[in-house]
Write a protein that holds these residues in place. Structure first.
Motif, PDB file in Angstrom:
ATOM      1  N   TRP A  42       8.962   6.063 -12.095  1.00 40.47           N
ATOM      2  CA  TRP A  42       8.061   5.798 -13.219  1.00 40.47           C
ATOM      3  C   TRP A  42       7.238   7.045 -13.563  1.00 40.47           C
ATOM      4  N   LEU A  43       6.729   7.719 -12.548  1.00 41.02           N
ATOM      5  CA  LEU A  43       5.922   8.918 -12.792  1.00 41.02           C
ATOM      6  C   LEU A  43       6.730  10.027 -13.451  1.00 41.02           C
ATOM      7  N   THR A  44       8.034  10.063 -13.217  1.00 39.44           N
ATOM      8  CA  THR A  44       8.871  11.135 -13.776  1.00 39.44           C
ATOM      9  C   THR A  44       9.644  10.686 -14.996  1.00 39.44           C
ATOM     10  N   ALA A  45       9.284   9.541 -15.560  1.00 37.51           N
ATOM     11  CA  ALA A  45       9.869   9.117 -16.829  1.00 37.51           C
ATOM     12  C   ALA A  45       9.281   9.957 -17.959  1.00 37.51           C
ATOM     13  N   PRO A  46      10.010  10.106 -19.067  1.00 32.91           N
ATOM     14  CA  PRO A  46       9.538  10.981 -20.150  1.00 32.91           C
ATOM     15  C   PRO A  46       8.132  10.672 -20.640  1.00 32.91           C
ATOM     16  N   GLU A  47       7.817   9.368 -20.841  1.00 31.11           N
ATOM     17  CA  GLU A  47       6.509   9.050 -21.400  1.00 31.11           C
ATOM     18  C   GLU A  47       5.370   9.389 -20.452  1.00 31.11           C
ATOM     19  N   GLN A  48       5.575   9.207 -19.144  1.00 28.64           N
ATOM     20  CA  GLN A  48       4.539   9.592 -18.180  1.00 28.64           C
ATOM     21  C   GLN A  48       4.401  11.108 -18.098  1.00 28.64           C
ATOM     22  N   ASP A  70       0.855  -1.188   0.000  1.00 33.07           N
ATOM     23  CA  ASP A  70       0.000   0.000   0.000  1.00 33.07           C
ATOM     24  C   ASP A  70       0.889   1.235   0.000  1.00 33.07           C
ATOM     25  N   LEU A  71       0.755   2.046  -1.028  1.00 38.89           N
ATOM     26  CA  LEU A  71       1.542   3.268  -1.142  1.00 38.89           C
ATOM     27  C   LEU A  71       0.626   4.481  -1.101  1.00 38.89           C
ATOM     28  N   THR A  72       1.127   5.567  -0.530  1.00 43.15           N
ATOM     29  CA  THR A  72       0.417   6.842  -0.564  1.00 43.15           C
ATOM     30  C   THR A  72       1.284   7.866  -1.267  1.00 43.15           C
ATOM     31  N   ILE A  73       0.645   8.742  -2.011  1.00 48.67           N
ATOM     32  CA  ILE A  73       1.351   9.842  -2.669  1.00 48.67           C
ATOM     33  C   ILE A  73       0.578  11.120  -2.395  1.00 48.67           C
ATOM     34  N   ALA A  74       1.284  12.164  -1.980  1.00 44.51           N
ATOM     35  CA  ALA A  74       0.660  13.446  -1.657  1.00 44.51           C
ATOM     36  C   ALA A  74       1.102  14.494  -2.665  1.00 44.51           C
ATOM     37  N   THR A  75       0.134  15.178  -3.263  1.00 45.73           N
ATOM     38  CA  THR A  75       0.422  16.247  -4.217  1.00 45.73           C
ATOM     39  C   THR A  75      -0.497  17.429  -3.940  1.00 45.73           C
ATOM     40  N   PHE A  76      -0.253  18.530  -4.636  1.00 47.20           N
ATOM     41  CA  PHE A  76      -1.064  19.739  -4.498  1.00 47.20           C
ATOM     42  C   PHE A  76      -1.399  20.245  -5.896  1.00 47.20           C
ATOM     43  N   THR A  77      -2.405  21.036  -6.019  1.00 48.96           N
ATOM     44  CA  THR A  77      -2.923  21.552  -7.302  1.00 48.96           C
ATOM     45  C   THR A  77      -3.053  20.398  -8.295  1.00 48.96           C
ATOM     46  N   GLU A  78      -2.525  20.575  -9.525  1.00 48.79           N
ATOM     47  CA  GLU A  78      -2.743  19.563 -10.563  1.00 48.79           C
ATOM     48  C   GLU A  78      -1.421  19.004 -11.077  1.00 48.79           C
ATOM     49  N   PHE A  79      -1.210  17.711 -10.874  1.00 43.35           N
ATOM     50  CA  PHE A  79      -0.030  17.026 -11.400  1.00 43.35           C
ATOM     51  C   PHE A  79      -0.367  16.128 -12.591  1.00 43.35           C
ATOM     52  N   GLY A  80      -1.662  15.885 -12.828  1.00 43.09           N
ATOM     53  CA  GLY A  80      -2.057  15.024 -13.930  1.00 43.09           C
ATOM     54  C   GLY A  80      -1.797  13.560 -13.672  1.00 43.09           C
ATOM     55  N   TYR A  81      -1.866  13.132 -12.411  1.00 40.32           N
ATOM     56  CA  TYR A  81      -1.481  11.773 -12.042  1.00 40.32           C
ATOM     57  C   TYR A  81      -2.653  10.804 -11.898  1.00 40.32           C
ATOM     58  N   GLU A  82      -3.877  11.289 -11.921  1.00 43.54           N
ATOM     59  CA  GLU A  82      -5.013  10.408 -11.628  1.00 43.54           C
ATOM     60  C   GLU A  82      -5.017   9.164 -12.524  1.00 43.54           C
ATOM     61  N   ASP A  83      -4.979   9.346 -13.823  1.00 43.39           N
ATOM     62  CA  ASP A  83      -4.998   8.206 -14.740  1.00 43.39           C
ATOM     63  C   ASP A  83      -3.691   7.428 -14.699  1.00 43.39           C
ATOM     64  N   LEU A  84      -2.589   8.128 -14.477  1.00 41.76           N
ATOM     65  CA  LEU A  84      -1.295   7.441 -14.419  1.00 41.76           C
ATOM     66  C   LEU A  84      -1.233   6.473 -13.243  1.00 41.76           C
ATOM     67  N   LEU A  85      -1.764   6.867 -12.098  1.00 42.78           N
ATOM     68  CA  LEU A  85      -1.739   5.995 -10.931  1.00 42.78           C
ATOM     69  C   LEU A  85      -2.593   4.749 -11.167  1.00 42.78           C
ATOM     70  N   LYS A  86      -3.711   4.904 -11.849  1.00 40.53           N
ATOM     71  CA  LYS A  86      -4.536   3.737 -12.200  1.00 40.53           C
ATOM     72  C   LYS A  86      -3.780   2.820 -13.149  1.00 40.53           C
ATOM     73  N   GLU A  87      -3.087   3.414 -14.098  1.00 40.76           N
ATOM     74  CA  GLU A  87      -2.293   2.627 -15.052  1.00 40.76           C
ATOM     75  C   GLU A  87      -1.204   1.838 -14.333  1.00 40.76           C
ATOM     76  N   TYR A  88      -0.587   2.469 -13.369  1.00 42.89           N
ATOM     77  CA  TYR A  88       0.480   1.808 -12.620  1.00 42.89           C
ATOM     78  C   TYR A  88      -0.078   0.631 -11.817  1.00 42.89           C
ATOM     79  N   GLU A  89      -1.224   0.830 -11.188  1.00 43.57           N
ATOM     80  CA  GLU A  89      -1.838  -0.248 -10.417  1.00 43.57           C
ATOM     81  C   GLU A  89      -2.200  -1.434 -11.309  1.00 43.57           C
TER      82      GLU A  89
END
Length: 426
Positions: free
Chosen positions: A326-332, A37-56
């Motif tokens: 993974w989140l900070t790779a070019p394609e993501q 179980d991992l948690t990630i904390a961000t603020f405003t908009e990082f565009g991660y919602e779909d990426l996190l689902k893809e990773y899971e």
């Protein structure tokens, strides 16, 4: 945020677009085969919602909880509180570049990503972005996400009304230096009686960020008095304000938001992510009236961008580091750019044809991807941000500049700024 016209449908397509081929960024699978179980904390908009689902989906043993808040200031204060308490932080904590200095000063509270993360990632980022995530001893506490290369946004219709040049090619000369920028502001105010820029602090912050040394020296001593260039920037900005160039608006306030739609100012310092703000606040009725110019006084600069860190409080540091990598790779990052307009800091992402060909019709169909990629290349190094640098900007110089806009003398405002900085940095 601006929307790039990316059409890639898969990670493999984006890797090819980035020229990644044989250098596909590492996936997270090696640290643990059991449930994580991992948690990630961000603020405003990082565009991660779909990426996190893809990773899971790609890692069935990993479940990710995303803590997301709207404002960066309260977020970072809460992070400081939890860091001091020794509990409560997420496995991955995002940091905005303006606050990085506060946390790099506490590097012992974070994992060294060079040690726990995938190897061989140094060349992924622009060098100045990569260096911005390192502590003095070389410890890497953050993987770079986006950046905010600076250009200038302008209401071309207002410039036309003032009898000033308004096409982007000619405006490159207008915006070549701060002196030429403020000189054009004097002409605009004289012709229209309206403000040239939104607020003194927005201009001043950009000017200070361009300097080799900002508010804090590399030995963590205060530089606001010893660095003569800061005072020179102060004099230029407050002088322009006294000549009527400022709209006296507090950035991100309701009045500032309304100012875009009402034409309350003619120019705006524009990092890449600001285009989305302009479009949202100015509204569809002003489409085509705003232009973004591939120029910024004195060459360029950066405003914004973040890092992903793994605090030592994390119970799954290796898994967290792999997700952050993974989140900070070019394609993501290209996918995040497509979602939110956050401009990638990764070299291959900036070289991709999808990014370079992306346009924005709101700003006249300009190739915004190519424009901001060119502006990013003008930034040669990251300015050292010592402890409390961000606090000086937010809590000291910005209020002092606002006081000048409301009637205080530039001299009294400068004293307020210096005295306030000395109280913070002793």
């Amino acid at each position: 945020m601006l929307r790039a016209l990316l059409t890639c449908a898969s990670v493999l397509t984006l890797v090819a677009a980035c020229g990644g081929g044989s250098e596909t960024p590492p996936a997270a699978s090696s640290a643990s085969s059991g449930p994580v179980d991992l948690t990630i904390a961000t603020f405003t908009e990082f565009g991660y919602e779909d990426l996190l689902k893809e990773y899971e989906q790609a890692h069935p043993n990993v479940k990710i909880t995303h803590r997301k808040v709207g404002q960066g200031g309260p977020y970072h204060q809460d992070m400081l509180t939890k860091l001091s308490a020794g509990s409560g932080l997420a496995d991955i904590q995002a940091l905005e570049e303006g606050h990085v200095s506060t946390f790099i000063d506490k590097a012992d509270k974070f994992n060294d990503l060079n040690e726990i993360g995938p190897k061989g990632l140094e060349d992924r980022w622009l060098k100045w972005k990569y260096d911005g995530g390192k502590a003095k001893d070389g410890k890497l506490i953050g993987y770079g996400t986006d950046i905010g290369p600076l250009a200038m946004c302008v209401r071309t219709d207002l410039l036309k009304d003032a009898g000033l040049p308004s096409d982007p090619a000619t405006l490159k000369t207008t915006f070549a230096t701060w002196d030429s920028y403020f000189a054009a502001g004097d002409q605009f105010v004289k012709a229209t009686g309206k403000a040239w820029f939104d607020s003194s602090s927005q201009i001043f912050n950009a000017m200070v960020n361009q300097l080799d040394t900002g508010y804090i020296n590399k030995d963590d001593t205060l530089a606001i008095e010893s660095n003569a260039k800061i005072k020179q920037a102060w004099d230029k900005v407050t002088g322009a304000a006294k000549r009527g160039q400022t709209a006296k608006l507090t950035a991100f306030s309701n009045e500032w938001n309304s100012g875009f739609k009402q034409g309350a100012f003619a120019t705006k310092t524009c990092p890449s992510w600001m285009l989305g703000v302009v479009k949202k606040q100015a509204g569809p009725e002003n489409a085509g009236k705003w232009a973004v110019v591939e120029a910024f006084p004195e060459g360029g600069g950066n405003w914004g961008g973040s890092y992903l860190t793994v605090p030592k409080q994390s119970k799954h540091p290796k898994e967290a580091a792999e997700l952050a990598a993974w989140l900070t790779a070019p394609e993501q990052q290209l996918k995040a750019f497509k979602t939110t307009g956050n401009f990638p800091s990764q070299v291959k992402a900036m070289e991709s044809s999808e990014l370079l060909s992306s346009t924005d019709e709101y700003f006249g169909g300009v190739k915004v991807g190519e424009l901001f990629a060119n502006q990013a290349k003008k930034v040669s190094h990251a300015q050292y941000k010592g402890p409390k640098d961000g606090q000086i900007q937010e809590n000291v110089t910005s209020p002092a500049l606002a006081a000048v806009e409301q009637g205080s003398s530039p001299e009294d405002g400068w004293k307020q700024a210096v005295d306030g900085a000395k109280k913070l940095v002793r």
